[in-house]
Design a protein around this motif. Sequence first.
Motif, PDB file in Angstrom:
ATOM      1  N   GLN A  80       1.338   6.778  20.241  1.00 60.66           N
ATOM      2  CA  GLN A  80       0.234   6.932  21.192  1.00 60.66           C
ATOM      3  C   GLN A  80      -0.938   6.021  20.862  1.00 60.66           C
ATOM      4  N   SER A  81      -1.141   5.772  19.573  1.00 60.34           N
ATOM      5  CA  SER A  81      -2.346   5.051  19.149  1.00 60.34           C
ATOM      6  C   SER A  81      -2.129   3.554  18.968  1.00 60.34           C
ATOM      7  N   GLY A  82      -0.884   3.142  18.849  1.00 56.09           N
ATOM      8  CA  GLY A  82      -0.618   1.737  18.588  1.00 56.09           C
ATOM      9  C   GLY A  82      -0.713   1.375  17.115  1.00 56.09           C
ATOM     10  N   VAL A  83      -0.858   2.384  16.252  1.00 57.37           N
ATOM     11  CA  VAL A  83      -0.836   2.159  14.804  1.00 57.37           C
ATOM     12  C   VAL A  83       0.630   2.190  14.376  1.00 57.37           C
ATOM     13  N   SER A  84       1.036   1.246  13.579  1.00 58.50           N
ATOM     14  CA  SER A  84       2.442   1.216  13.186  1.00 58.50           C
ATOM     15  C   SER A  84       2.787   2.460  12.375  1.00 58.50           C
ATOM     16  N   GLN A  85       4.046   2.874  12.488  1.00 58.46           N
ATOM     17  CA  GLN A  85       4.507   4.029  11.725  1.00 58.46           C
ATOM     18  C   GLN A  85       4.368   3.772  10.233  1.00 58.46           C
ATOM     19  N   ALA A  86       4.610   2.541   9.807  1.00 62.96           N
ATOM     20  CA  ALA A  86       4.500   2.195   8.386  1.00 62.96           C
ATOM     21  C   ALA A  86       3.059   2.361   7.897  1.00 62.96           C
ATOM     22  N   THR A  87       2.113   1.935   8.709  1.00 64.23           N
ATOM     23  CA  THR A  87       0.704   2.078   8.336  1.00 64.23           C
ATOM     24  C   THR A  87       0.321   3.543   8.238  1.00 64.23           C
ATOM     25  N   LEU A  88       0.700   4.328   9.231  1.00 65.16           N
ATOM     26  CA  LEU A  88       0.360   5.744   9.217  1.00 65.16           C
ATOM     27  C   LEU A  88       1.033   6.448   8.043  1.00 65.16           C
ATOM     28  N   LYS A  89       2.272   6.095   7.774  1.00 60.73           N
ATOM     29  CA  LYS A  89       2.980   6.689   6.637  1.00 60.73           C
ATOM     30  C   LYS A  89       2.259   6.365   5.328  1.00 60.73           C
ATOM     31  N   SER A  90       1.790   5.130   5.178  1.00 65.42           N
ATOM     32  CA  SER A  90       1.107   4.753   3.940  1.00 65.42           C
ATOM     33  C   SER A  90      -0.232   5.489   3.799  1.00 65.42           C
ATOM     34  N   ILE A  91      -0.883   5.785   4.916  1.00 66.89           N
ATOM     35  CA  ILE A  91      -2.117   6.579   4.865  1.00 66.89           C
ATOM     36  C   ILE A  91      -1.788   8.011   4.440  1.00 66.89           C
ATOM     37  N   LEU A  92      -0.782   8.592   5.070  1.00 71.38           N
ATOM     38  CA  LEU A  92      -0.456   9.990   4.814  1.00 71.38           C
ATOM     39  C   LEU A  92       0.113  10.229   3.423  1.00 71.38           C
ATOM     40  N   ASN A  93       0.848   9.259   2.883  1.00 72.13           N
ATOM     41  CA  ASN A  93       1.427   9.484   1.548  1.00 72.13           C
ATOM     42  C   ASN A  93       0.517   8.997   0.418  1.00 72.13           C
ATOM     43  N   GLY A  94      -0.642   8.460   0.778  1.00 67.23           N
ATOM     44  CA  GLY A  94      -1.621   8.084  -0.226  1.00 67.23           C
ATOM     45  C   GLY A  94      -1.494   6.692  -0.789  1.00 67.23           C
ATOM     46  N   SER A  95      -0.514   5.916  -0.331  1.00 63.76           N
ATOM     47  CA  SER A  95      -0.386   4.559  -0.862  1.00 63.76           C
ATOM     48  C   SER A  95      -1.429   3.605  -0.273  1.00 63.76           C
ATOM     49  N   SER A  96      -1.993   3.965   0.878  1.00 63.87           N
ATOM     50  CA  SER A  96      -3.111   3.203   1.435  1.00 63.87           C
ATOM     51  C   SER A  96      -4.388   3.809   0.877  1.00 63.87           C
ATOM     52  N   LYS A  97      -5.049   3.082   0.010  1.00 62.45           N
ATOM     53  CA  LYS A  97      -6.227   3.613  -0.668  1.00 62.45           C
ATOM     54  C   LYS A  97      -7.462   3.642   0.231  1.00 62.45           C
TER      55      LYS A  97
END
Length: 80
Positions: A28-45
């Motif tokens: 819905q947002s146009g954010v890649s699944q990989a980006t969202l996954k990295s935010i949710l699992n904490g790898s995106s600081k």
Amino acid sequence: MKTREAVVRRIVQLCKERITTPYGIANQSGVSQATLKSILNGSSKNPGIVTIKKLCDGFEITLAEFFSTPEFDALEQEIE
């Protein structure tokens, strides 16, 4: 609680409220699944404000609504 933890909790909360999944909000947002996954699992600081704005657009809320929660209000300054 750190800011990134508050961001994760808010995304999860909004998904539950809107009865959607991270996969659904990514689409819905146009954010890649990989980006969202990295935010949710904490790898995106440090998820960028542009990414959070896109997620807000997907949730159909404003940035102010995203950050207007007791968790964000209670955060201390993170100067490192």
